[in-house]
Design an enzyme around this catalytic site. Structure first.
Site, PDB file in Angstrom:
ATOM      1  N   LYS A  98     -20.671 -73.349 -30.463  1.00  0.00           N
ATOM      2  CA  LYS A  98     -19.841 -71.911 -30.051  1.00  0.00           C
ATOM      3  C   LYS A  98     -18.569 -72.030 -30.635  1.00  0.00           C
ATOM      4  O   LYS A  98     -18.229 -70.969 -31.035  1.00  0.00           O
ATOM      5  CB  LYS A  98     -20.134 -71.886 -28.643  1.00  0.00           C
ATOM      6  CG  LYS A  98     -21.418 -71.867 -28.057  1.00  0.00           C
ATOM      7  CD  LYS A  98     -21.176 -71.444 -26.457  1.00  0.00           C
ATOM      8  CE  LYS A  98     -20.634 -72.222 -25.697  1.00  0.00           C
ATOM      9  NZ  LYS A  98     -21.359 -73.696 -25.474  1.00  0.00           N
ATOM     10  N   ARG A 139     -20.595 -67.688 -18.154  1.00  0.00           N
ATOM     11  CA  ARG A 139     -21.408 -68.948 -17.790  1.00  0.00           C
ATOM     12  C   ARG A 139     -22.169 -68.935 -16.593  1.00  0.00           C
ATOM     13  O   ARG A 139     -23.240 -69.776 -16.279  1.00  0.00           O
ATOM     14  CB  ARG A 139     -20.661 -70.291 -17.514  1.00  0.00           C
ATOM     15  CG  ARG A 139     -20.322 -71.144 -18.872  1.00  0.00           C
ATOM     16  CD  ARG A 139     -19.390 -72.014 -18.592  1.00  0.00           C
ATOM     17  NE  ARG A 139     -19.408 -73.385 -19.401  1.00  0.00           N
ATOM     18  CZ  ARG A 139     -18.703 -73.513 -20.196  1.00  0.00           C
ATOM     19  NH1 ARG A 139     -17.880 -72.754 -20.613  1.00  0.00           N
ATOM     20  NH2 ARG A 139     -18.697 -74.969 -20.872  1.00  0.00           N
ATOM     21  N   ARG A 172     -18.135 -85.709 -31.328  1.00  0.00           N
ATOM     22  CA  ARG A 172     -17.136 -84.367 -31.629  1.00  0.00           C
ATOM     23  C   ARG A 172     -15.838 -84.775 -31.361  1.00  0.00           C
ATOM     24  O   ARG A 172     -15.204 -85.608 -30.353  1.00  0.00           O
ATOM     25  CB  ARG A 172     -17.483 -83.338 -30.410  1.00  0.00           C
ATOM     26  CG  ARG A 172     -16.251 -82.217 -30.319  1.00  0.00           C
ATOM     27  CD  ARG A 172     -17.010 -81.013 -29.788  1.00  0.00           C
ATOM     28  NE  ARG A 172     -16.754 -80.971 -28.470  1.00  0.00           N
ATOM     29  CZ  ARG A 172     -17.299 -80.016 -27.672  1.00  0.00           C
ATOM     30  NH1 ARG A 172     -17.731 -78.868 -28.133  1.00  0.00           N
ATOM     31  NH2 ARG A 172     -17.147 -80.258 -26.413  1.00  0.00           N
ATOM     32  N   ARG A 200     -12.245 -85.078 -26.367  1.00  0.00           N
ATOM     33  CA  ARG A 200     -12.141 -84.453 -25.161  1.00  0.00           C
ATOM     34  C   ARG A 200     -12.431 -85.433 -23.917  1.00  0.00           C
ATOM     35  O   ARG A 200     -13.384 -86.267 -23.864  1.00  0.00           O
ATOM     36  CB  ARG A 200     -12.904 -83.257 -24.939  1.00  0.00           C
ATOM     37  CG  ARG A 200     -12.036 -82.018 -25.691  1.00  0.00           C
ATOM     38  CD  ARG A 200     -13.035 -80.768 -25.757  1.00  0.00           C
ATOM     39  NE  ARG A 200     -13.872 -80.527 -24.510  1.00  0.00           N
ATOM     40  CZ  ARG A 200     -14.643 -79.339 -24.334  1.00  0.00           C
ATOM     41  NH1 ARG A 200     -14.606 -78.489 -25.457  1.00  0.00           N
ATOM     42  NH2 ARG A 200     -15.377 -79.050 -23.424  1.00  0.00           N
ATOM     43  N   ARG A 251     -22.614 -81.864 -17.253  1.00  0.00           N
ATOM     44  CA  ARG A 251     -22.414 -80.549 -18.160  1.00  0.00           C
ATOM     45  C   ARG A 251     -23.598 -79.893 -18.529  1.00  0.00           C
ATOM     46  O   ARG A 251     -23.922 -78.830 -18.580  1.00  0.00           O
ATOM     47  CB  ARG A 251     -21.311 -80.793 -19.157  1.00  0.00           C
ATOM     48  CG  ARG A 251     -19.819 -80.880 -18.822  1.00  0.00           C
ATOM     49  CD  ARG A 251     -18.936 -81.482 -19.764  1.00  0.00           C
ATOM     50  NE  ARG A 251     -18.899 -80.357 -20.813  1.00  0.00           N
ATOM     51  CZ  ARG A 251     -18.420 -80.886 -22.096  1.00  0.00           C
ATOM     52  NH1 ARG A 251     -18.556 -82.139 -22.294  1.00  0.00           N
ATOM     53  NH2 ARG A 251     -18.538 -79.900 -23.111  1.00  0.00           N
TER      54      ARG A 251
HETATM   55  P1  AMP Z   1     -15.985 -75.559 -22.775  1.00  0.00           P
HETATM   56  O1  AMP Z   1     -14.569 -75.953 -23.588  1.00  0.00           O
HETATM   57  O2  AMP Z   1     -16.443 -74.328 -22.935  1.00  0.00           O
HETATM   58  O3  AMP Z   1     -17.022 -76.530 -23.023  1.00  0.00           O
HETATM   59  O4  AMP Z   1     -15.366 -75.333 -21.146  1.00  0.00           O
HETATM   60  C1  AMP Z   1     -14.954 -76.748 -20.722  1.00  0.00           C
HETATM   61  C2  AMP Z   1     -14.801 -76.753 -19.272  1.00  0.00           C
HETATM   62  O5  AMP Z   1     -14.102 -75.635 -18.727  1.00  0.00           O
HETATM   63  C3  AMP Z   1     -16.240 -76.601 -18.470  1.00  0.00           C
HETATM   64  O6  AMP Z   1     -17.078 -77.807 -18.389  1.00  0.00           O
HETATM   65  C4  AMP Z   1     -15.625 -76.108 -17.144  1.00  0.00           C
HETATM   66  O7  AMP Z   1     -15.403 -76.998 -16.413  1.00  0.00           O
HETATM   67  C5  AMP Z   1     -14.754 -75.049 -17.587  1.00  0.00           C
HETATM   68  N1  AMP Z   1     -15.166 -73.549 -18.140  1.00  0.00           N
HETATM   69  C6  AMP Z   1     -15.085 -73.116 -19.224  1.00  0.00           C
HETATM   70  N2  AMP Z   1     -15.475 -71.905 -19.207  1.00  0.00           N
HETATM   71  C7  AMP Z   1     -16.003 -71.751 -17.792  1.00  0.00           C
HETATM   72  C8  AMP Z   1     -16.554 -70.360 -17.478  1.00  0.00           C
HETATM   73  N3  AMP Z   1     -16.908 -69.396 -17.964  1.00  0.00           N
HETATM   74  N4  AMP Z   1     -16.743 -70.789 -16.056  1.00  0.00           N
HETATM   75  C9  AMP Z   1     -16.606 -71.710 -15.391  1.00  0.00           C
HETATM   76  N5  AMP Z   1     -16.070 -72.809 -15.982  1.00  0.00           N
HETATM   77  C10 AMP Z   1     -15.811 -73.000 -17.166  1.00  0.00           C
END
Ligand code: AMP
Length: 215
Positions: free
Chosen positions: A13, A86, A125, A158, A169
């Protein structure tokens, strides 16, 4: 045009969002990036969300929607959401918000990648600590080991890309995010695209889907 990119963590994404936001002049909104920046800057929101990110759990919907609305208040460009919504509640919150602005989501692009390949992709990654460019040590490594091709800053793993948190996750995705596919299919704006291919090929396929379906 307003777009949502949907898919497993590690489905590509972020990489697609960067390519497509440039191609279509969209404003790229990554809630994950917003939260990581807030944590790094030690803001109040950063302190509130830090535990959720390190554990691989979702930040509560109410807080996520507040952050999104604050970011979008003055934005007039088309939007590209990456990692948001999400949950079905977030999707409904976004629909209500768009309705209040006389707008809608034109397309939800689902990056279809199988679970096992996602585990491998997340483990390999690396992200630039400065410009946030994303690399994969196996399929798209940097020219100089450990350094970003674009800005020369150090690449990092990360905190939530470690095996235990990756599993959590993926579980969270299946329980809370996968139901969004049915939600958007019901609204008639859901477009699956085969992920896991060369990013430029995926981007070209998405561009073709948008050309054929979004007026
Ligand atoms: P990402 O970078 O999109 O993989 O997001 C990393 C982390 O941020 C996720 O595992 C959640 O802890 C938090 N997070 C990001 N976007 C959301 C969302 N829309 N709703 C809830 N938690 C989020």
């Amino acid at each position: 045009m307003n777009l949502v990119l949907l898919g497993y963590p590690g489905s590509g994404k972020g990489t697609q969002a960067k390519i497509l936001s440039g191609k279509f002049s969209l404003f790229h909104i990554s809630t994950g990036d917003i939260f990581r920046e807030a944590i790094a800057a030690k803001t109040q929101i950063g302190v509130e969300v830090s535990g959720y990110l390190s554990a691989g759990r979702l930040v509560p919907d109410k807080l996520v929607l507040e952050v999104i609305k604050t970011r979008l208040a003055k934005e007039t460009r088309g939007l590209l959401f990456d990692g948001f919504p999400r949950t079905v509640d977030q999707a409904q919150g976004l629909d209500d918000y768009f309705a209040s602005r006389g707008q809608c989501i034109d397309a939800v692009v689902f990056l279809d990648v199988d679970e096992e390949s996602v585990v491998g992709r997340l483990g390999s990654r690396r992200t630039c600590s400065k410009c946030l460019k994303i690399y994969n040590l196996l399929t798209s490594p940097p020219a100089k080991e450990g350094l970003c091709d674009s800005c020369g800053a150090k690449l990092m793993l990360r905190e939530d890309d470690n095996p235990d948190v990756i599993r959590r996750r993926i579980g969270v995705y299946k329980d809370q995010t996968e139901p969004l596919a049915a939600y958007y299919k019901g609204l008639g704006n859901f477009y699956p695209v085969k992920g896991g291919q060369d990013p430029e090929i995926v981007a070209a396929e998405i561009a073709a889907v948008l050309k054929n379906n979004v007026k």
